[in-house]
Design an enzyme around this catalytic site. Structure first.
Site, PDB file in Angstrom:
ATOM      1  N   GLU A 146       0.876  -1.191  -0.086  1.00 44.15           N
ATOM      2  CA  GLU A 146      -0.118   0.048   0.124  1.00 44.15           C
ATOM      3  C   GLU A 146       0.829   1.041   0.166  1.00 44.15           C
ATOM      4  OE1 GLU A 146      -1.114   3.396   1.170  1.00 44.15           O
ATOM      5  OE2 GLU A 146      -1.931   2.452   2.824  1.00 44.15           O
ATOM      6  N   CYS A 188      -1.772   8.751   3.537  1.00 44.52           N
ATOM      7  CA  CYS A 188      -1.467   8.142   2.315  1.00 44.52           C
ATOM      8  C   CYS A 188      -2.769   8.316   1.188  1.00 44.52           C
ATOM      9  CB  CYS A 188      -1.291   6.617   2.391  1.00 44.52           C
ATOM     10  SG  CYS A 188      -2.625   5.755   3.142  1.00 44.52           S
TER      11      CYS A 188
END
Length: 487
Positions: free
Chosen positions: A225, A259
């Site tokens: 990720e 993120c």
């Protein structure tokens, strides 16, 4: 941090201990390759109780590591998200773990075919500093649900939180089940070089490539990720004040150190000025004009990351950008408590348009037509998230079908990531694989295909010698006639 000769024996001892625990987990996984579903579920329930028990201690420890982070923000983003995920797993684990019946080919009718979801074994989880609890517990929950043993490597930037997580986990899991490591493992490669059965890494694309190369030495599958530059596209028909408020919230949450934070905004050219004014007013409504002592606003994690952000701002200014702070920035007194800075007149040569920002910077890119905005998104690496602000379904469909991203939230930011019945992950430069929900269970399980021959089914008829009348009938039935004109 530079190691001294005095530190080396301690570091070497920590690495040796980590390796010993790994091999004990491997042995335990071999001895008990398929933990009972009831046992897994009970472990999840115990973990949930620990999260609830430790919520105040955890929130305070995160705030200390950041030097300042809202306790409520930590509870909402780190802890509540973990509870949502664990509740979803507890509710669905029996359904997910059930073997899946499949249909055989017509030729093998009367035989049985099914998929058994078997634990992979030992999973390694590498956790970033920005959400040290959720990004440790989310993958842990998925791993336990799938029946795996787990080793977690926490960031060296969050030592206080690391200590709390270790204590919380050790009270309900022995090290053969779940083991937690932190700043004592100063070389992350010592962790990633272990021959795990699966690795989950959350972090930057640059480090993700290193993790993937390291994992490839052991043919270890990875879930990466990796973030990226997630755009927020505001269309002409959407109220600009509402879009500004929601994008600004995405940029102020954890001070933009997320993120899936909106990395830049695409705004109609004729609405740029209004967008900037609305961003500034939204910031002041949330945090006031002076954030120097506002406990609701999160600090930059450390001086290293502060310098990185300041360098990007300096680079943008030198290349002609206009920089607009949303509130007064007392950079000398409180340097790490930085308000959101809006950047206008952005060009592709600027660092802010090349690198993931991971901080309180919001570049604003103007556009004149929707196709121009879509092409701008497509010209960059595929992001982890995309935010589309439009009440026109045709516009939304056009944007969704002509862009790639890990996930999408329409008319807001980020909320797709904490709805755990759907997968979460990136695409291309923003990641590989996904977790959350049933997709996370499947990601961390081996889908073992099992074909069982009916005792009277004559598979021996397919054995050599070839060319029997029955084989010819079967071939003719399924393959039909070849093209006689092909040579």
């Amino acid at each position: 941090m530079k190691l001294t000769d005095k530190d080396l024996p301690t570091r070497n001892s920590a690495i040796k201990n980590m390796e010993n625990i790994f091999f004990r987990q491997v042995e335990a996984a071999i001895e008990q390759p398929y933990p009972e579903i009831t046992n897994r579920r009970n472990k999840l329930i115990l973990l949930k109780k620990q999260i609830i028990r430790y919520q105040d201690v955890i929130s305070l420890s995160i705030s200390k590591d950041f030097s300042s982070r809202s306790l409520d923000e930590s509870k909402l983003m780190d802890l509540l998200s973990s509870i949502f995920e664990i509740d979803h797993a507890i509710k669905n684990i029996r359904h997910w773990a059930r073997s899946s019946k499949r249909k055989t080919e017509l030729l093998f009718k009367s035989n049985s075919l099914e998929i058994l979801y078997q634990p992979k074994g030992v999973v390694g989880i590498i956790v970033p500093w920005n959400f040290p609890v959720y990004l440790a517990l989310g993958p842990l929950i998925a791993s336990i649900t799938a029946g795996n043993r787990v080793m977690i490597k926490l960031s060296e930037f969050t030592p206080i939180t690391n200590s709390v997580i270790k204590k919380m986990i050790s009270e309900v899991f022995n090290e053969n089940e779940v083991a937690v490591f932190g700043e004592e493992i100063s070389d992350p490669s010592k962790f990633t070089n272990l021959p795990f059965n699966h690795i989950i890494f959350t972090g930057s694309p640059a480090v993700g490539r290193i993790v993937m190369r390291s994992a490839s030495e052991n043919l270890t599958p990875v879930t990466l990720e990796l973030g990226g530059k997630s755009p927020a596209l505001v269309t002409e028909n959407y109220p600009i004040s509402d879009a500004a408020k929601r994008i600004l919230h995405g940029k102020t949450a954890n001070s933009g150190q997320i993120c899936i934070a909106p990395d830049y905004a695409l705004v109609p050219k004729n609405k740029i000025d209004q967008f900037v004014l609305n961003c500034k007013s939204s910031f002041c409504n949330m945090f006031g004009q002076d954030i120097s002592e506002n406990s609701d606003y999160t600090s930059i994690i450390n001086d290293k990351h502060l310098k990185r952000i300041q360098d990007m701002l300096k680079d943008a200014e030198e290349k002609g950008a206009t920089i607009i702070p949303c509130a007064e920035y007392k950079s000398l007194e409180f340097p790490r408590r930085m308000p959101t800075h809006i950047i206008l007149n952005c060009t592709t040569e600027m660092k802010i348009m090349k690198e993931e920002l991971f901080g309180p910077i919001l570049p604003v890119v103007e556009y004149e037509t929707l196709s121009e905005a879509i092409n701008f998104i497509k010209s960059n690496e595929r992001p982890l998230a995309l935010y589309c602000f439009s009440h026109n379904q045709e516009e939304c469909d056009l944007i969704l079908k002509h862009t790639h991203s890990g996930g999408v939230t329409i008319n807001d930011w980020g909320w797709h990531a904490i709805n755990h019945d759907a997968p979460f992950g990136g695409i291309g430069n923003s990641g590989i694989g996904s977790y959350h929900g049933i997709e996370g269970f499947h990601e961390l399980s081996h889908a073992k295909t099992i074909f069982k021959r009916h005792r009277l089914f004559p598979t021996q008829l397919f054995y050599p010698p070839y060319g029997t009348w029955l084989q010819k009938i079967i071939i003719r039935f399924f393959l039909k006639k070849a093209d006689p004109n092909l040579k």
